[in-house]
Design an enzyme around this catalytic site. Structure first.
Site, PDB file in Angstrom:
ATOM      1  N   ASP A  53      -0.731   7.424  75.132  1.00 59.60           N
ATOM      2  CA  ASP A  53      -2.326   7.212  73.974  1.00 59.60           C
ATOM      3  C   ASP A  53      -2.513   7.562  72.286  1.00 59.60           C
ATOM      4  O   ASP A  53      -3.421   6.868  71.903  1.00 59.60           O
ATOM      5  CB  ASP A  53      -3.049   7.754  74.329  1.00 59.60           C
ATOM      6  N   ASP A 126      -5.513  28.918  67.593  1.00 59.67           N
ATOM      7  CA  ASP A 126      -6.924  28.269  67.130  1.00 59.67           C
ATOM      8  C   ASP A 126      -7.875  29.011  67.592  1.00 59.67           C
ATOM      9  O   ASP A 126      -8.364  29.275  69.095  1.00 59.67           O
ATOM     10  CB  ASP A 126      -7.755  27.450  66.448  1.00 59.67           C
ATOM     11  N   ASP A 230     -10.361  30.917  63.313  1.00 57.71           N
ATOM     12  CA  ASP A 230     -10.961  30.080  62.750  1.00 57.71           C
ATOM     13  C   ASP A 230     -12.615  30.637  61.825  1.00 57.71           C
ATOM     14  O   ASP A 230     -13.119  31.098  62.240  1.00 57.71           O
ATOM     15  CB  ASP A 230     -11.814  29.134  63.009  1.00 57.71           C
ATOM     16  N   GLU A 297      -9.313  32.760  58.710  1.00 51.92           N
ATOM     17  CA  GLU A 297      -8.835  32.365  57.580  1.00 51.92           C
ATOM     18  C   GLU A 297     -10.387  32.609  56.710  1.00 51.92           C
ATOM     19  O   GLU A 297     -11.781  32.881  57.350  1.00 51.92           O
ATOM     20  CB  GLU A 297      -9.035  31.069  58.624  1.00 51.92           C
ATOM     21  N   HIS A 359      -3.849  21.483  57.553  1.00 51.58           N
ATOM     22  CA  HIS A 359      -4.702  20.593  58.537  1.00 51.58           C
ATOM     23  C   HIS A 359      -5.462  20.359  57.632  1.00 51.58           C
ATOM     24  O   HIS A 359      -6.678  18.647  57.639  1.00 51.58           O
ATOM     25  CB  HIS A 359      -4.661  20.938  60.071  1.00 51.58           C
ATOM     26  N   ASP A 360      -6.049  20.504  56.001  1.00 47.90           N
ATOM     27  CA  ASP A 360      -7.386  20.322  55.930  1.00 47.90           C
ATOM     28  C   ASP A 360      -7.323  19.957  54.772  1.00 47.90           C
ATOM     29  O   ASP A 360      -7.962  20.157  53.419  1.00 47.90           O
ATOM     30  CB  ASP A 360      -7.986  22.341  55.645  1.00 47.90           C
TER      31      ASP A 360
HETATM   32  C1  GLC Z   1     -11.477  25.845  59.621  1.00 46.44           C
HETATM   33  C2  GLC Z   1     -10.333  24.165  59.809  1.00 46.44           C
HETATM   34  C3  GLC Z   1     -10.926  22.899  59.778  1.00 46.44           C
HETATM   35  C4  GLC Z   1     -11.950  22.775  60.868  1.00 46.44           C
HETATM   36  C5  GLC Z   1     -13.676  24.262  60.004  1.00 46.44           C
HETATM   37  C6  GLC Z   1     -14.782  24.468  61.127  1.00 46.44           C
HETATM   38  O1  GLC Z   1     -11.781  25.353  58.096  1.00 46.44           O
HETATM   39  O2  GLC Z   1      -9.105  24.786  59.071  1.00 46.44           O
HETATM   40  O3  GLC Z   1     -10.527  22.588  60.212  1.00 46.44           O
HETATM   41  O4  GLC Z   1     -12.541  21.302  59.907  1.00 46.44           O
HETATM   42  O5  GLC Z   1     -12.857  25.491  60.259  1.00 46.44           O
HETATM   43  O6  GLC Z   1     -14.102  24.361  62.534  1.00 46.44           O
END
Ligand code: GLC
Ligand code: MG
Length: 571
Positions: A53, A126, A230, A297, A359-360
């Protein structure tokens, strides 16, 4: 009797040789495994698609476990894969205990966990505790009236002004937008520390906390090894709802809490969130063998970040991301200063984290102007300095940032910023469209770089230099970034001093061009010297054996531009 002495003698004689192995074994068994581990971060959507997919899946994670084990990683962190409308690709959770259909089933997950453990590896993922999706059943119920059983599970406030349509206060969200969203049904505002479709849970309501702790227990009972938490900085907000003060900063930084000229001091990093970390730790410690871990985080200065790990002297999170390294200029003195700060605030028994990408954020290689030499040097720092190293998928081969216009962005942050002129965006060091760092893993030279079937369109475009930058090609090139990662991880895995030794700055070698430090454990002492300048350097007097260099044809006393070396020091 004589025989016993003989054994004793033999044993004493063997100690210097068995030291490293027995230490390694101890690391595998004892509760501090997380201090010596290496973490590989998979964004599952972009890792490997097995069901055609164009979206990666858990089966794809299973398929590539050997790849990660062979590289030498012990822990895998997977970004969210539970049920979600996927507006923020899983960071908007609809069900914490169900696997999203796109990624597989609970059976796939169980198999994945078993496969990971069979390889003596660890699996963390996460946990998005701060908010849910607005499609989560809890929010559906909470928003249905002002007096339902979950009415206060989210943060609801009346608006100000005559008709109640003015936001309760001036708070902005971490994503830059306003932090309050009007709900037609309840005729009230709800608070969202991130995007409007991610309403914040109200942790002042004990039932919310208990429900979330049950989610934690659900996964720990299954045997997962821990969580990446997160935006743990966002759990609590100041209940007095005081307006946030102005700030001179427009764009966010890793160590302050300001965005769009506002300091987010009342809605982030509240003391209660530090206390929450200690409560959460107690839940996790209910599960003793093997120890499960929490990695949080948060933005903030190291002096604040450490509060998550030992608030009032109590055990909290095991570790917290230190994003300072992401925005650190590639300069020897800066790295020295950063390392000194890490050591100052995260001395034993705390452990710093070493992160260059996720990933950000922008892709490491692109931040480094495409230089594989610089990337290798950073990897040498990351795997030999004191801390837990995190690799974001593809960093080991140098997947670049793939420029994707904001307007085409699937990322909700890109959508929010789509009015910005593209030329500004292209120039900025940080990405505003997070799609740009989430493009698929590059496995080989086949169509779609082996990420998905050649007839399928991948959810994001594949980097167009994949003919050169891919796992297969780099495996067969001894000088590749991939092979350097493998070498330096292996060195770390076999060298207890690099995992848990003390760190001292090697002042005698440090300069504007060079950053150097010692790692010492018992009798073993290692010296790491990093030439962070574009100039060759010579005439270093080093009393030691060179073990690894980022370059070939290297000699002990001279350094190529951007060359790094590890020495075993003679004592
Ligand atoms: C954290 C994640 C990010 C997400 C945000 C909201 O910063 O790393 O990818 O969009 O939280 O959950
Ligand atoms: Mg919150």
């Amino acid at each position: 009797m004589m025989k016993n002495y003989l054994y004793l003698f033999l044993f004493l004689w063997l100690i210097p040789f068995v030291e490293s192995d027995s230490l390694l074994m101890a690391n595998g068994l004892d509760s501090d495994w997380w201090k010596t581990t290496t973490v590989y971060h998979i964004y599952p959507r972009s890792w490997m698609d097995t069901d055609g997919d164009g979206i990666g899946d858990l089966e794809g994670v299973i398929a590539q476990l050997d790849y990660l084990q062979d590289l030498g990683y012990e822990t895998i962190w997977i970004s969210p894969f539970t049920e979600s409308p996927q507006k923020d690709f899983g960071y908007d959770v609809k069900d914490y205990c169900k696997i999203s259909e796109q990624y597989g089933t609970m059976e796939t997950f169980d198999r994945l966990l078993a496969e990971v453990h069979q390889r003596k590896m660890k699996l963390i993922f996460d946990l998005v505790m701060n908010h849910t999706s607005d499609e989560h059943a809890w929010f559906q119920e909470s928003s249905s009236s002002k007096d339902n059983p979950k009415a206060d599970w989210y943060i609801w406030k009346d608006g100000r002004g005559k008709n109640g349509l003015k936001r309760p206060n001036n708070w902005r969200a971490m994503s830059g937008n306003r932090a309050w969203t009007y709900h037609q049904g309840r005729k009230q505002f709800y608070y969202n520390g991130f995007l409007p479709f991610q309403p914040d849970l109200n942790y002042h309501q004990p039932d919310v906390k208990n429900a979330m702790f049950d989610v934690v227990r659900f996964w720990l009972e299954k045997g997962v090894d821990g969580f990446r938490l997160d935006i743990i900085s966002a759990i609590y907000e100041d209940s007095s709802l005081k307006n946030n003060p102005l700030s001179i900063h427009m764009t966010p930084s890793d160590r302050t809490l300001s965005i769009f000229f506002q300091h987010l001091g009342h809605n982030f990093l509240q003391e209660e969130s530090f206390g929450f970390s200690t409560e959460l730790r107690e839940v996790v410690d209910e599960f003793e063998q093997p120890q499960r871990i929490l990695i949080g985080e948060s933005h903030g200065h190291e002096s604040v970040l450490r509060e998550f790990c030992n608030y009032k002297g109590k055990n909290g999170l095991h570790a917290i991301f230190m994003f300072n390294a992401i925005s650190m200029p590639f300069k020897a003195r800066k790295y020295q200063k950063m390392t000194e700060t890490f050591e100052k605030y995260f001395a034993e028994p705390l452990m710093p984290t070493l992160v260059f990408a996720n990933h950000d954020r922008n892709r490491t290689i692109s931040r480094l102007g495409g230089s594989a030499d610089k990337a290798k040097l950073l990897a040498m720092f990351q795997f030999t300095s004191r801390g837990i190293p995190f690799t974001y998928f593809g960093e080991e081969i140098g997947i670049p940032r793939v420029i994707i216009p904001l307007k085409e962005g699937k990322d909700p942050i890109a959508q929010q910023n789509k009015w910005l002129p593209q030329f500004l965006v292209n120039r900025s060091v940080e990405i505003l469209n997070r799609d740009e760092c989430r493009t698929p893993m590059l496995w080989n030279t086949q169509a779609n770089a082996g990420f998905c079937d050649s007839l399928v369109k991948p959810w994001l475009p594949v980097a167009d230099n994949y003919q050169q930058i891919n796992v297969e090609t780099q495996k067969s090139d001894p000088q590749s970034q991939y092979n350097f990662f493998k070498k330096i991880i292996s060195l770390r895995n076999h060298t207890p001093a690099l995992q848990s030794g003390s760190l001292e700055i090697a002042q005698e070698f440090c300069s504007k061009k060079v950053f150097a430090y010692y790692r010492t454990l018992g009798k073993n002492r290692y010296l790491v010297v990093l030439n962070m300048s574009k100039k060759s350097l010579d005439q270093f007097e080093i009393q030691g054996d060179m073990i690894v260099s980022t370059h070939v044809n290297s000699t002990i006393g001279a350094f190529f531009p951007y060359e790094g070396k590890v020495f075993l020091v003679h004592r």
